[in-house]
Scaffold this motif. Structure first.
Motif, PDB file in Angstrom:
ATOM      1  N   CYS A 143      27.564  23.038  75.587  1.00 59.09           N
ATOM      2  CA  CYS A 143      28.120  23.956  74.583  1.00 59.09           C
ATOM      3  C   CYS A 143      28.086  23.368  73.187  1.00 59.09           C
ATOM      4  O   CYS A 143      28.487  24.016  72.237  1.00 59.09           O
ATOM      5  N   GLY A 144      27.599  22.138  73.028  1.00 60.69           N
ATOM      6  CA  GLY A 144      27.473  21.595  71.676  1.00 60.69           C
ATOM      7  C   GLY A 144      28.411  20.443  71.375  1.00 60.69           C
ATOM      8  O   GLY A 144      28.532  20.017  70.234  1.00 60.69           O
ATOM      9  N   LYS A 145      29.069  19.920  72.412  1.00 57.60           N
ATOM     10  CA  LYS A 145      30.002  18.809  72.183  1.00 57.60           C
ATOM     11  C   LYS A 145      29.248  17.538  71.762  1.00 57.60           C
ATOM     12  O   LYS A 145      29.669  16.830  70.847  1.00 57.60           O
ATOM     13  N   THR A 146      28.138  17.270  72.462  1.00 59.07           N
ATOM     14  CA  THR A 146      27.342  16.084  72.118  1.00 59.07           C
ATOM     15  C   THR A 146      26.802  16.203  70.705  1.00 59.07           C
ATOM     16  O   THR A 146      26.798  15.235  69.947  1.00 59.07           O
ATOM     17  N   THR A 147      26.367  17.415  70.344  1.00 54.87           N
ATOM     18  CA  THR A 147      25.865  17.647  68.988  1.00 54.87           C
ATOM     19  C   THR A 147      26.928  17.282  67.964  1.00 54.87           C
ATOM     20  O   THR A 147      26.647  16.610  66.977  1.00 54.87           O
ATOM     21  N   LEU A 148      28.168  17.705  68.244  1.00 52.07           N
ATOM     22  CA  LEU A 148      29.262  17.408  67.322  1.00 52.07           C
ATOM     23  C   LEU A 148      29.469  15.892  67.192  1.00 52.07           C
ATOM     24  O   LEU A 148      29.601  15.365  66.082  1.00 52.07           O
ATOM     25  N   LEU A 149      29.446  15.185  68.323  1.00 50.47           N
ATOM     26  CA  LEU A 149      29.616  13.729  68.268  1.00 50.47           C
ATOM     27  C   LEU A 149      28.493  13.083  67.460  1.00 50.47           C
ATOM     28  O   LEU A 149      28.728  12.163  66.675  1.00 50.47           O
ATOM     29  N   ASN A 150      27.261  13.562  67.675  1.00 52.25           N
ATOM     30  CA  ASN A 150      26.131  12.996  66.936  1.00 52.25           C
ATOM     31  C   ASN A 150      26.273  13.221  65.435  1.00 52.25           C
ATOM     32  O   ASN A 150      25.871  12.369  64.636  1.00 52.25           O
ATOM     33  N   LEU A 151      26.854  14.355  65.063  1.00 52.34           N
ATOM     34  CA  LEU A 151      27.092  14.608  63.635  1.00 52.34           C
ATOM     35  C   LEU A 151      28.109  13.599  63.105  1.00 52.34           C
ATOM     36  O   LEU A 151      27.935  13.021  62.034  1.00 52.34           O
ATOM     37  N   VAL A 152      29.185  13.383  63.877  1.00 47.89           N
ATOM     38  CA  VAL A 152      30.219  12.439  63.435  1.00 47.89           C
ATOM     39  C   VAL A 152      29.648  11.022  63.355  1.00 47.89           C
ATOM     40  O   VAL A 152      29.947  10.259  62.439  1.00 47.89           O
ATOM     41  N   ALA A 153      28.776  10.690  64.311  1.00 48.21           N
ATOM     42  CA  ALA A 153      28.195   9.349  64.326  1.00 48.21           C
ATOM     43  C   ALA A 153      27.173   9.162  63.213  1.00 48.21           C
ATOM     44  O   ALA A 153      26.752   8.041  62.936  1.00 48.21           O
ATOM     45  N   GLY A 154      26.741  10.256  62.612  1.00 51.66           N
ATOM     46  CA  GLY A 154      25.737  10.145  61.556  1.00 51.66           C
ATOM     47  C   GLY A 154      24.318  10.089  62.095  1.00 51.66           C
ATOM     48  O   GLY A 154      23.385   9.769  61.369  1.00 51.66           O
ATOM     49  N   LEU A 155      24.147  10.381  63.388  1.00 51.94           N
ATOM     50  CA  LEU A 155      22.792  10.356  63.961  1.00 51.94           C
ATOM     51  C   LEU A 155      21.997  11.564  63.497  1.00 51.94           C
ATOM     52  O   LEU A 155      20.779  11.533  63.448  1.00 51.94           O
ATOM     53  N   ILE A 171      41.109  19.580  72.352  1.00 51.28           N
ATOM     54  CA  ILE A 171      40.397  20.614  71.609  1.00 51.28           C
ATOM     55  C   ILE A 171      39.522  21.334  72.622  1.00 51.28           C
ATOM     56  O   ILE A 171      38.728  20.681  73.309  1.00 51.28           O
ATOM     57  N   VAL A 172      39.663  22.644  72.717  1.00 53.21           N
ATOM     58  CA  VAL A 172      38.790  23.380  73.640  1.00 53.21           C
ATOM     59  C   VAL A 172      37.698  24.059  72.832  1.00 53.21           C
ATOM     60  O   VAL A 172      37.966  24.794  71.886  1.00 53.21           O
ATOM     61  N   MET A 173      36.455  23.742  73.199  1.00 51.32           N
ATOM     62  CA  MET A 173      35.312  24.355  72.518  1.00 51.32           C
ATOM     63  C   MET A 173      34.602  25.287  73.474  1.00 51.32           C
ATOM     64  O   MET A 173      34.441  24.979  74.642  1.00 51.32           O
ATOM     65  N   ALA A 174      34.172  26.441  72.961  1.00 52.79           N
ATOM     66  CA  ALA A 174      33.427  27.376  73.798  1.00 52.79           C
ATOM     67  C   ALA A 174      32.692  28.357  72.904  1.00 52.79           C
ATOM     68  O   ALA A 174      32.914  28.403  71.692  1.00 52.79           O
ATOM     69  N   GLY A 175      31.812  29.109  73.522  1.00 52.41           N
ATOM     70  CA  GLY A 175      31.075  30.137  72.802  1.00 52.41           C
ATOM     71  C   GLY A 175      29.703  29.673  72.389  1.00 52.41           C
ATOM     72  O   GLY A 175      29.363  28.503  72.509  1.00 52.41           O
ATOM     73  N   SER A 176      28.911  30.629  71.962  1.00 52.67           N
ATOM     74  CA  SER A 176      27.578  30.289  71.492  1.00 52.67           C
ATOM     75  C   SER A 176      27.288  31.107  70.247  1.00 52.67           C
ATOM     76  O   SER A 176      27.152  32.319  70.324  1.00 52.67           O
ATOM     77  N   PRO A 177      27.230  30.511  69.070  1.00 55.20           N
ATOM     78  CA  PRO A 177      27.489  29.104  68.771  1.00 55.20           C
ATOM     79  C   PRO A 177      28.945  28.716  69.049  1.00 55.20           C
ATOM     80  O   PRO A 177      29.825  29.547  68.949  1.00 55.20           O
ATOM     81  N   ALA A 178      29.132  27.459  69.381  1.00 46.76           N
ATOM     82  CA  ALA A 178      30.452  27.000  69.799  1.00 46.76           C
ATOM     83  C   ALA A 178      31.419  26.943  68.629  1.00 46.76           C
ATOM     84  O   ALA A 178      31.051  26.570  67.510  1.00 46.76           O
ATOM     85  N   THR A 179      32.651  27.338  68.912  1.00 52.70           N
ATOM     86  CA  THR A 179      33.716  27.201  67.924  1.00 52.70           C
ATOM     87  C   THR A 179      34.907  26.562  68.626  1.00 52.70           C
ATOM     88  O   THR A 179      34.905  26.433  69.844  1.00 52.70           O
ATOM     89  N   ILE A 180      35.922  26.178  67.825  1.00 49.54           N
ATOM     90  CA  ILE A 180      37.117  25.612  68.439  1.00 49.54           C
ATOM     91  C   ILE A 180      38.017  26.759  68.876  1.00 49.54           C
ATOM     92  O   ILE A 180      38.419  27.597  68.062  1.00 49.54           O
ATOM     93  N   GLN A 181      38.300  26.818  70.173  1.00 49.88           N
ATOM     94  CA  GLN A 181      39.097  27.912  70.710  1.00 49.88           C
ATOM     95  C   GLN A 181      40.580  27.570  70.703  1.00 49.88           C
ATOM     96  O   GLN A 181      41.410  28.416  70.449  1.00 49.88           O
ATOM     97  N   ARG A 182      40.896  26.332  71.053  1.00 51.89           N
ATOM     98  CA  ARG A 182      42.300  25.944  71.109  1.00 51.89           C
ATOM     99  C   ARG A 182      42.454  24.512  70.658  1.00 51.89           C
ATOM    100  O   ARG A 182      41.529  23.716  70.759  1.00 51.89           O
ATOM    101  N   ASP A 183      43.615  24.204  70.165  1.00 50.33           N
ATOM    102  CA  ASP A 183      43.899  22.847  69.706  1.00 50.33           C
ATOM    103  C   ASP A 183      45.335  22.536  70.145  1.00 50.33           C
ATOM    104  O   ASP A 183      46.282  23.035  69.554  1.00 50.33           O
TER     105      ASP A 183
END
Lengths: 252, 250
Positions: free
Chosen positions: A52-64, A209-221
């Protein structure tokens, strides 16, 4: 402003690798309006279905991956130096042609080399006998331990973890979770822990943080305030899980 | 240990059979064009004693070494860049195909015409012949680099040198081994042609001389000596290096 602020307005995958085959408009949005503020020392679990895009988010934070709309800012934990980021990938990603010890030494800072800190850390994780072994000779559980040790040896301010205990049996995984909690309590650092396993998220996280959807958004925190005893109680975890997921839609 | 003995016995038997067939063929032909193995051995010993063979051998080896080194370094760099960058690859692909298909002889002649009958021209001609092969092999290797290790290097800020040494080159080592092997075999053969066409020493030059004199024993003696040296390089340099590079494989 909080310690780590993530504001991703939009993240597309424009299939750059296949640029000559795919039409340019064939780009899919992976993330949309993901805003997340994290304070120093928090343990945040990012929960979502696989892909759902969680890895993508981490890669953005890591600067990859710098190709996105929005911005991510990380404040220094200490004015005298840059914030340090440790990353535990979904696969252990140990360099198979370097020994376990060398794998750790490669990420260490120059001032850490020669202090023997990597040997101590490996011993603390029950890997003292594997210092000179090559990663190909380790079991998956041991490789995951080494990957965790490699991320911890640099004394990170931010620890990114991408399903780090996946495909281990439950006893090994929970042992590694306990190990991780011990290190997080011993030394302040922020953890972003990505998982698709809601029980794991509740056992570990202070905040989910619950992420879902396409494109993924934050559903709950959600903040999860559990005592150590409660975290160990499967029934309690189950009830929290039902509470958190009751109206978040997707099956997790 | 027994395995080693068996392979040694195997080698001696197979070599013995080869010499035997040679001996029989020479006895049957009864011609100066096919001398007996003993005659060749005698020629070899004489030429070694006079210092002539070792000198020319050393000269050829030196040229082979320099040309080999040059083509490996330049070829590997070109291959790496082409393998990592799609745009560069697409732009220069036709150049690579062109250079892969230019006959060795043409490159040698042109180098001699443009740069004169010099040592530099000779070595350059050999390198130009080999560089495209190395580049093509290394390009395949660079394309196959594992993404996860590049991510690792980037997120832990390895920097260019560390990434090259600990992440990229180890992944390329099978490709290095392949192009070094085929490279050595090709380079020394081209060096002989270069020497034949425009140098006044080296094994190629000597072979040319013996050809004019129809001195077949000397031709064979030089050939065998050279093949033996190249075989030594394989056994004592390439094989140990390969074992070292592959020590991590379970």
């Amino acid at each position: 402003m909080s310690w780590l602020s993530i504001q991703v307005a939009q993240k597309h995958y424009n299939a750059k690798a296949d640029a000559d085959r795919a039409a340019p408009e064939a780009s899919t949005a992976v993330l949309k309006d993901v805003t997340l503020n994290v304070e120093y020392g928090e343990f945040v679990c990012i929960l979502g279905a696989s892909g759902c895009g969680k890895t993508t988010l981490l890669n953005l934070v890591a600067g990859l991956d710098k190709n996105f709309e929005g911005h991510i800012a990380l404040r220094a934990a200490n004015e005298r130096r840059e914030p340090r980021i440790g990353y535990v990938f979904q696969s252990p990603a140990l360099l198979p042609w370097r020994s376990v010890g060398e794998n750790l030494r490669l990420v260490m800072r120059p001032d850490q080399i020669g202090t023997g800190i990597e040997r101590e850390l490996l011993a603390e994780m029950g890997l003292e006998g594997s210092y000179d072994a090559f990663p190909g000779d380790l079991s998956l559980g041991m490789s995951r331990r080494v990957a965790l040790a490699r991320a911890l040896v640099i004394e990170p301010d931010l620890l990114l973890m991408d399903e780090p205990f996946v495909s281990l049996d439950e006893s090994k995984a929970s042992e590694l979770r306990r190990l991780l909690m011990r290190f997080w309590k011993a030394r302040p650092m922020t953890v972003l822990f990505v998982t698709h396993d809601s029980r794991e998220a509740i056992q570990l996280g202070q905040r989910i943080i619950v992420m879902a959807g396409s494109p993924a958004t934050i559903q709950r925190d959600e903040m999860v305030m559990l005592t150590p005893q409660q975290r160990k109680d499967p029934l309690y975890i189950e009830s929290v899980r039902r509470q958190i997921l009751s109206n978040s839609g997707p099956q997790l | 240990m027994t395995g080693r003995l068996v392979s040694a016995a195997n080698f001696i038997l197979s070599l013995g059979l080869f010499v035997l067939i040679w001996q029989l063929a020479a006895a049957w032909a009864k011609s100066p064009a096919l001398p007996f193995p003993a005659t060749v051995l005698e020629t070899f010993l004489l030429a070694s004693e006079s210092g002539e063979l070792p000198y020319h051998l050393a000269v050829t080896l030196a040229r082979t070494f320099v040309a080999f080194l040059l083509s490996m370094i330049i070829g590997a760099s070109i291959g790496l860049v082409m393998g990592r960058s799609r745009r560069v690859d697409r732009f220069f692909d036709s150049w690579l195909i062109l250079f892969l298909n230019i006959p060795a002889l043409v490159v040698i002649i042109l180098c001699y015409i443009w740069f004169g009958l010099t040592e530099a021209a000779a070595v350059l001609a050999v390198s130009i012949n080999k560089i495209p092969n190395v580049a093509a092999t290394m390009r395949e290797g660079a394309r196959a680099l594992d993404r996860q290790y590049m991510d690792l290097a980037q997120s832990y800020r390895f920097g260019a040198w560390k990434t090259l040494r600990h992440v990229i080159l180890p992944q390329l080592s099978p490709f290095f081994a392949a192009s070094a092997r085929s490279g050595l075999a090709l380079v020394w053969k081209i060096v002989l042609v270069v020497e034949l066409l425009g140098r006044s020493n080296g094994v190629g030059f000597q072979l040319h001389l013996f050809f004019q004199l129809f001195d077949v024993p000397s031709i064979l003696a030089y050939t065998i000596a050279f093949v033996a040296v190249i075989q030594m390089i394989e056994i004592f340099i390439f094989k140990p290096w390969e074992r070292h590079a592959n020590r991590w494989r379970p």
